[in-house]
Design an enzyme around this catalytic site. Structure first.
Site, PDB file in Angstrom:
ATOM      1  N   GLU A  32       0.803  -1.222   0.000  1.00 50.30           N
ATOM      2  CA  GLU A  32       0.000   0.000   0.000  1.00 50.30           C
ATOM      3  C   GLU A  32       0.838   1.276   0.000  1.00 50.30           C
ATOM      4  OE1 GLU A  32      -2.642  -0.676   3.303  1.00 50.30           O
ATOM      5  OE2 GLU A  32      -4.079  -1.768   2.057  1.00 50.30           O
ATOM      6  N   GLU A  41       7.490 -21.886   7.933  1.00 50.39           N
ATOM      7  CA  GLU A  41       8.047 -20.975   8.939  1.00 50.39           C
ATOM      8  C   GLU A  41       9.121 -21.629   9.810  1.00 50.39           C
ATOM      9  OE1 GLU A  41       5.498 -20.853  12.895  1.00 50.39           O
ATOM     10  OE2 GLU A  41       4.239 -20.369  11.165  1.00 50.39           O
TER      11      GLU A  41
END
Length: 273
Positions: free
Chosen positions: A82, A113
């Site tokens: 953004e 992960e």
């Protein structure tokens, strides 16, 4: 590391959720959510130190990296993605990385992960260097993908930060500028996409907004460098130009905006004529 307790994994304060009415479920979630901003407020001194460090590096030409797994990784990618449309900065100035790669943005990638080496490998693909800053996002504070990357950064003099929701966590120990927002047990036990995710989103909003203001991407309270990527944003930009220049002619302001490509450039060019 001190006494490390995973508050994020502690049992919910609520029992028998399946027996609650919809209204009770929503009201109780909302009650829990109300506690998040207070937890963030306590972390403002930590956030301030991290923002100052990021701003210093980025003013020298450095980049900002977010990295995490699952919800944490997705939130970092959201914030990074953004920045270009909101502030007109180039893609690649703020970069979000997630364990498991692009597939993991929409799907859970098993065991992604758990690799302590993969995070650093992902950073190397972007030619990470000591001008950059890396923020590790891990609600639990124990994600190997993140911790391994932060440790490698530290060895090479790359400034690091972290955002976690447990006190005294391993990820905080691995970071130069740790931010800990302890929001307590989740409504659904261990579901850290809830309060912990909200806390991380609030902190990311604060970091990127404060940094972009420091970089001069905002004037007064306006997004003067935003990308004109849709009708709504063009209209918003036209109104900014009109306000800045005291123009009453919408079409003239629109012509200026589209000619120069941003509110900032349109205003500067008009004033210099």
């Amino acid at each position: 590391m001190g006494n490390f307790i995973k508050v994020t994994e502690q049992s919910s304060r609520y029992n028998h959720l399946e027996k609650m009415s919809i209204q009770e479920i929503l009201t109780n979630i909302n009650q829990e959510d109300k506690t998040v901003p207070d937890a963030v407020e306590k972390a403002i001194p930590q956030i301030e130190k991290l923002v100052s460090a990021i701003s210093d590096k980025m003013l020298q030409g450095g980049r900002l990296f977010y990295m995490g797994a699952g919800t944490s990784g997705r939130l970092g990618i959201l914030d990074a993605s953004e920045c270009p449309p909101t502030y007109g900065v180039p893609h690649g100035l703020v970069i979000g990385l997630i364990a498991g790669g692009e597939k993991a943005i929409t799907q859970a990638v098993e065991f992604a992960e758990d690799s302590a080496d993969e995070g650093w490998s992902d950073l190397q693909k972007h030619f990470i260097n000591d001008k950059d800053v890396v923020i590790g996002l891990a609600a639990s504070g124990t994600t190997p993908y993140v911790i391994g990357a932060l440790k490698e950064c530290r060895k090479r003099g790359i400034i690091t930060g972290s955002i976690s929701c447990n006190p005294n966590s391993p990820v905080s120990e691995a970071a130069d500028f740790p931010v800990e927002v302890v929001v307590g047990p989740e409504f659904v036990t261990g579901s850290t996409r809830m309060k912990s995710g909200t806390a991380q989103k609030l902190v990311l909003n604060m970091i990127s907004t404060a940094v972009m203001i420091q970089l001069g991407r905002v004037e007064d309270n306006k997004m003067v460098n935003m990308q004109l990527s849709n009708i709504k944003l063009v209209d918003r930009g036209v109104k900014m130009v009109m306000d800045n220049l005291g123009l009453n002619d919408y079409e003239k302001a629109k012509d200026l905006l589209l000619k120069y490509g941003s509110v900032k450039k349109a205003v500067e060019s008009f004033e210099s004529e």
